[in-house]
Design a protein around this motif. Structure first.
Motif, PDB file in Angstrom:
ATOM      1  N   GLN A  18       0.847  -1.186   0.000  1.00  0.00           N
ATOM      2  CA  GLN A  18       0.000   0.000   0.000  1.00  0.00           C
ATOM      3  C   GLN A  18       0.884   1.237   0.000  1.00  0.00           C
ATOM      4  O   GLN A  18       1.845   1.321   0.763  1.00  0.00           O
ATOM      5  CB  GLN A  18      -0.928  -0.004   1.213  1.00  0.00           C
ATOM      6  N   ASP A  19       0.540   2.146  -0.889  1.00  0.00           N
ATOM      7  CA  ASP A  19       1.255   3.405  -1.040  1.00  0.00           C
ATOM      8  C   ASP A  19       0.576   4.449  -0.139  1.00  0.00           C
ATOM      9  O   ASP A  19      -0.520   4.216   0.364  1.00  0.00           O
ATOM     10  CB  ASP A  19       1.125   3.814  -2.521  1.00  0.00           C
ATOM     11  N   HIS A  20       1.225   5.579   0.072  1.00  0.00           N
ATOM     12  CA  HIS A  20       0.621   6.714   0.794  1.00  0.00           C
ATOM     13  C   HIS A  20       0.782   7.909  -0.119  1.00  0.00           C
ATOM     14  O   HIS A  20       1.851   8.516  -0.148  1.00  0.00           O
ATOM     15  CB  HIS A  20       1.332   6.963   2.125  1.00  0.00           C
TER      16      HIS A  20
ATOM     17  N   THR B 149       1.089  13.159  -4.239  1.00  0.00           N
ATOM     18  CA  THR B 149       2.519  13.103  -4.569  1.00  0.00           C
ATOM     19  C   THR B 149       2.767  11.821  -5.362  1.00  0.00           C
ATOM     20  O   THR B 149       1.836  11.053  -5.598  1.00  0.00           O
ATOM     21  CB  THR B 149       3.368  13.022  -3.294  1.00  0.00           C
ATOM     22  N   GLY B 150       4.003  11.564  -5.697  1.00  0.00           N
ATOM     23  CA  GLY B 150       4.355  10.285  -6.319  1.00  0.00           C
ATOM     24  C   GLY B 150       4.233   9.139  -5.332  1.00  0.00           C
ATOM     25  O   GLY B 150       4.186   7.972  -5.723  1.00  0.00           O
ATOM     26  N   GLY B 151       4.186   9.450  -4.036  1.00  0.00           N
ATOM     27  CA  GLY B 151       4.111   8.410  -3.002  1.00  0.00           C
ATOM     28  C   GLY B 151       5.076   8.744  -1.876  1.00  0.00           C
ATOM     29  O   GLY B 151       6.254   8.965  -2.123  1.00  0.00           O
TER      30      GLY B 151
ATOM     31  N   LEU C 293       3.054  -6.024 -14.406  1.00  0.00           N
ATOM     32  CA  LEU C 293       1.750  -5.368 -14.506  1.00  0.00           C
ATOM     33  C   LEU C 293       1.367  -4.944 -13.093  1.00  0.00           C
ATOM     34  O   LEU C 293       1.260  -5.766 -12.182  1.00  0.00           O
ATOM     35  CB  LEU C 293       0.696  -6.309 -15.085  1.00  0.00           C
ATOM     36  N   TYR C 294       1.221  -3.634 -12.937  1.00  0.00           N
ATOM     37  CA  TYR C 294       0.874  -3.061 -11.641  1.00  0.00           C
ATOM     38  C   TYR C 294      -0.617  -2.775 -11.697  1.00  0.00           C
ATOM     39  O   TYR C 294      -1.061  -1.936 -12.488  1.00  0.00           O
ATOM     40  CB  TYR C 294       1.688  -1.786 -11.471  1.00  0.00           C
ATOM     41  N   ALA C 295      -1.379  -3.498 -10.885  1.00  0.00           N
ATOM     42  CA  ALA C 295      -2.816  -3.243 -10.820  1.00  0.00           C
ATOM     43  C   ALA C 295      -3.082  -2.428  -9.560  1.00  0.00           C
ATOM     44  O   ALA C 295      -2.922  -2.927  -8.441  1.00  0.00           O
ATOM     45  CB  ALA C 295      -3.595  -4.550 -10.807  1.00  0.00           C
TER      46      ALA C 295
ATOM     47  N   LEU D 250      -8.309   0.694 -10.389  1.00  0.00           N
ATOM     48  CA  LEU D 250      -8.204   2.153 -10.495  1.00  0.00           C
ATOM     49  C   LEU D 250      -7.328   2.529 -11.679  1.00  0.00           C
ATOM     50  O   LEU D 250      -7.570   3.500 -12.368  1.00  0.00           O
ATOM     51  CB  LEU D 250      -7.551   2.737  -9.239  1.00  0.00           C
ATOM     52  N   GLU D 251      -6.275   1.770 -11.848  1.00  0.00           N
ATOM     53  CA  GLU D 251      -5.336   2.057 -12.935  1.00  0.00           C
ATOM     54  C   GLU D 251      -4.436   0.861 -13.133  1.00  0.00           C
ATOM     55  O   GLU D 251      -4.244   0.056 -12.222  1.00  0.00           O
ATOM     56  CB  GLU D 251      -4.468   3.268 -12.585  1.00  0.00           C
ATOM     57  N   PHE D 252      -3.916   0.761 -14.350  1.00  0.00           N
ATOM     58  CA  PHE D 252      -2.831  -0.171 -14.623  1.00  0.00           C
ATOM     59  C   PHE D 252      -1.566   0.637 -14.828  1.00  0.00           C
ATOM     60  O   PHE D 252      -1.601   1.695 -15.468  1.00  0.00           O
ATOM     61  CB  PHE D 252      -3.092  -0.947 -15.918  1.00  0.00           C
ATOM     62  N   ASN D 253      -0.450   0.138 -14.304  1.00  0.00           N
ATOM     63  CA  ASN D 253       0.844   0.680 -14.675  1.00  0.00           C
ATOM     64  C   ASN D 253       1.648  -0.448 -15.299  1.00  0.00           C
ATOM     65  O   ASN D 253       1.435  -1.622 -14.987  1.00  0.00           O
ATOM     66  CB  ASN D 253       1.589   1.243 -13.458  1.00  0.00           C
ATOM     67  N   CYS D 254       2.591  -0.066 -16.176  1.00  0.00           N
ATOM     68  CA  CYS D 254       3.311  -1.101 -16.924  1.00  0.00           C
ATOM     69  C   CYS D 254       4.685  -1.361 -16.319  1.00  0.00           C
ATOM     70  O   CYS D 254       5.568  -1.854 -16.998  1.00  0.00           O
ATOM     71  CB  CYS D 254       3.406  -0.700 -18.384  1.00  0.00           C
ATOM     72  N   ARG D 255       4.840  -1.061 -15.044  1.00  0.00           N
ATOM     73  CA  ARG D 255       6.151  -1.158 -14.369  1.00  0.00           C
ATOM     74  C   ARG D 255       5.894  -1.274 -12.879  1.00  0.00           C
ATOM     75  O   ARG D 255       4.766  -1.193 -12.429  1.00  0.00           O
ATOM     76  CB  ARG D 255       6.973   0.082 -14.716  1.00  0.00           C
ATOM     77  N   MET D 256       6.970  -1.425 -12.096  1.00  0.00           N
ATOM     78  CA  MET D 256       6.819  -1.517 -10.653  1.00  0.00           C
ATOM     79  C   MET D 256       6.422  -0.129 -10.099  1.00  0.00           C
ATOM     80  O   MET D 256       6.661   0.887 -10.736  1.00  0.00           O
ATOM     81  CB  MET D 256       8.129  -1.932  -9.985  1.00  0.00           C
ATOM     82  N   GLY D 257       5.872  -0.116  -8.907  1.00  0.00           N
ATOM     83  CA  GLY D 257       5.504   1.153  -8.274  1.00  0.00           C
ATOM     84  C   GLY D 257       6.691   1.755  -7.539  1.00  0.00           C
ATOM     85  O   GLY D 257       7.628   1.067  -7.156  1.00  0.00           O
ATOM     86  N   ASP D 258       6.643   3.056  -7.363  1.00  0.00           N
ATOM     87  CA  ASP D 258       7.669   3.766  -6.605  1.00  0.00           C
ATOM     88  C   ASP D 258       6.928   4.652  -5.608  1.00  0.00           C
ATOM     89  O   ASP D 258       6.221   5.564  -6.029  1.00  0.00           O
ATOM     90  CB  ASP D 258       8.507   4.611  -7.571  1.00  0.00           C
ATOM     91  N   PRO D 259       6.921   4.375  -4.309  1.00  0.00           N
ATOM     92  CA  PRO D 259       7.884   3.588  -3.531  1.00  0.00           C
ATOM     93  C   PRO D 259       7.462   2.154  -3.176  1.00  0.00           C
ATOM     94  O   PRO D 259       8.111   1.541  -2.324  1.00  0.00           O
ATOM     95  CB  PRO D 259       7.974   4.405  -2.243  1.00  0.00           C
ATOM     96  N   GLU D 260       6.426   1.583  -3.818  1.00  0.00           N
ATOM     97  CA  GLU D 260       6.030   0.231  -3.425  1.00  0.00           C
ATOM     98  C   GLU D 260       7.184  -0.766  -3.551  1.00  0.00           C
ATOM     99  O   GLU D 260       7.367  -1.640  -2.699  1.00  0.00           O
ATOM    100  CB  GLU D 260       4.860  -0.262  -4.286  1.00  0.00           C
ATOM    101  N   THR D 261       7.955  -0.622  -4.637  1.00  0.00           N
ATOM    102  CA  THR D 261       9.067  -1.552  -4.876  1.00  0.00           C
ATOM    103  C   THR D 261      10.025  -1.607  -3.684  1.00  0.00           C
ATOM    104  O   THR D 261      10.540  -2.669  -3.335  1.00  0.00           O
ATOM    105  CB  THR D 261       9.851  -1.095  -6.128  1.00  0.00           C
TER     106      THR D 261
HETATM  107  N1  GLY Z   1       3.427   4.795  -6.224  1.00  0.00           N
HETATM  108  C1  GLY Z   1       2.550   4.864  -7.325  1.00  0.00           C
HETATM  109  C2  GLY Z   1       3.152   4.557  -8.615  1.00  0.00           C
HETATM  110  O1  GLY Z   1       4.281   4.130  -8.720  1.00  0.00           O
HETATM  111  O2  GLY Z   1       2.469   4.735  -9.619  1.00  0.00           O
END
Ligand code: GLY
Ligand code: AMP
Length: 427
Positions: free
Chosen positions: A211-213, A225-227, A268-270, A282-293
């Motif tokens: 979970q991101d913040h 923010t970006g997280g 695939l980031y769901a 909510l969204e798909f991203n095509c890479r890892m999350g930042d800062p989730e990674t």
């Molecule tokens: N932390 C959200 C993202 O990487 O899109």
């Protein structure tokens, strides 16, 4: 094996840190990297937008596997270029990366494949978009279609805010071409979790959830923010809900992309909202999350090189299950004052050395650089991600904040409540 990681943020430091632990990796390069990646590999001064330069380097060095961190080069087709050049690369092609590159494409794809997501409509002009917002009422969500560096989404609690967001997209062109088309979406309520799947074109394996913040300030106040921090796993995603996300979202996405002739290889980031009506995308991203990674990878016990190599070569089925470490990991982002607006750079960062001795703590560099005398100074909005592991999320939080106390730079700001929601659930 020689591995190249592309990118320069906290996510790429975490990727490089984890890849460097693989006994199979003999040389690790990061382009362009940062002072943190320089601790685990060799930085190469080629920017992530320079596709020709990157491919040239990979050919010259005979790189065995390239891992692409950020979305921009993926959406620009770096994977297609590397494949044409006969180089193994882990990431989606330009066509597959449209799942992130165009929100309209993602929504149409989800509709066609019966994947649960918020109801939405797409608009190419201001007037009909405004009329739709007035008809639907607030809360409502306005999203620029293309990549907008995480700033293209407005969750509008009233119609006036939604109208302002539309005018920024269509009239002020705040997001350039990315905002010439807008997706207007039903507002979803619930808890948000990130599910990252490693995909090989036909099958996938999910990493521990996180979970991101996203908001700047404690208690989810202030601007997006970006997280500002993350924890893993996210107890809100129970085993039952994870199985639903796999069955209702990830499997049909893999199958639908393969049927369309654009099989999905890469991460695939769901981004999921756990609503009372079930999990919705909510969204798909095509890479890892930042800062989730930075919170997820310390929880993965598998060899990351073997995992990415298997996925890039279409061999995930033979790869064993993902093994998660016990306990939890928490990452607290240390940002520059002023972020997500403008912020000063070049401030000296102190206290990093003492933290290198604690095996349960790792400081991932994001916006840092070396100054002329080789000292580490700030160079971005999100400067560092301090990650700690613990037997429980509570222990991980305590350790992370004790480590944060060791680090100093002028104007350092951070949230003090990272992970608190997970304590409420799991203790
Ligand atoms: N932390 C959200 C993202 O990487 O899109
Ligand atoms: P995105 O860039 O699509 O992840 O959106 C940024 C943030 O806006 C998400 O992480 C959510 O917190 C929020 N958001 C996006 N879409 C919705 C929605 N349909 N309902 C409520 N919140 C949303």
């Amino acid at each position: 094996m020689k591995v190249l990681v592309i990118g320069s943020g906290g996510r790429e430091h975490a990727l490089a840190w984890k890849l460097a632990q693989s006994p199979k990796v003999t040389r690790l390069y990061i382009a362009p990297g940062n002072p943190g990646t320089a601790q685990v590999g060799a930085n190469v001064p080629i920017l992530s937008e320079d596709l020709d330069g990157l491919l040239g380097f990979a050919e010259e060095e005979r790189i065995d596997l390239t891992v692409v961190g950020p979305e921009a080069p993926l959406v620009a087709g770096i994977v297609d270029r590397f494949r044409e050049g006969g180089r193994l690369v882990f990431g989606p092609t330009e066509a597959a990366a449209r799942l992130e590159g165009s929100k309209h494409f993602a929504k149409e794809f989800m509709r066609a494949n019966g994947i649960p997501t918020a109801r939405s409509e797409t608009f190419d002009a201001l007037e009909p978009a405004l009329a739709y917002v007035r008809k639907e009422g607030a809360p409502i969500v306005v999203k620029a279609d293309g990549l907008a560096a995480g700033k293209g989404v407005t969750v509008a609690l009233d119609v006036a805010t939604a109208a302002r967001a539309l005018s920024e997209c269509f009239e002020s062109r705040a997001f350039g071409e990315a905002g010439g088309r807008v997706v207007i979406e039903e507002y979803l309520e619930g808890e948000e979790v990130s599910v990252l799947a490693i995909c090989d074109g036909t099958s996938f394996l999910t990493l521990p959830s996180s979970q991101d913040h996203k908001r700047l300030l404690d208690n989810d106040q202030g601007p997006n923010t970006g997280g500002m921090g993350a924890y893993s796993p996210a107890p809100a995603l129970t085993e039952e809900l994870r199985a639903r996300v796999e069955r209702e979202v990830l499997q049909p996405t893999m199958a639908g992309m393969a049927r369309a002739g654009t099989p999905y290889v890469g991460v695939l980031y769901a981004g999921m909202m756990l609503t009372s009506g079930g999990p919705k995308v909510l969204e798909f991203n095509c890479r890892m999350g930042d800062p989730e990674t930075q919170a997820v990878l310390p929880m993965v016990e598998n060899d990351l090189f073997e995992l990415f190599h298997a996925a890039a070569s279409g061999g995930l089925q033979a790869f064993g299950p993902i093994r998660a470490a016990r306990g939890a990991a928490v990452c607290v982002v240390l940002a520059s004052e002023g972020y997500p607006g403008s912020y000063p750079k070049g401030r000296l960062i102190e206290g990093l050395e003492s933290l290198r001795r604690d095996p349960e703590v790792v400081v991932f560099h994001a916006g840092t650089r070396f100054d002329e005398s080789g000292r580490v100074v700030t160079a971005g909005g999100r400067v560092l991600g301090v990650t700690a592991r613990g037997d429980s999320v509570r222990a991980a939080i305590e350790r992370a904040y004790r480590a944060v106390e060791q680090v100093r730079f002028e104007g350092m700001s951070f949230r003090r409540d990272i992970g608190r929601r997970a304590i409420a659930r799991s203790g």
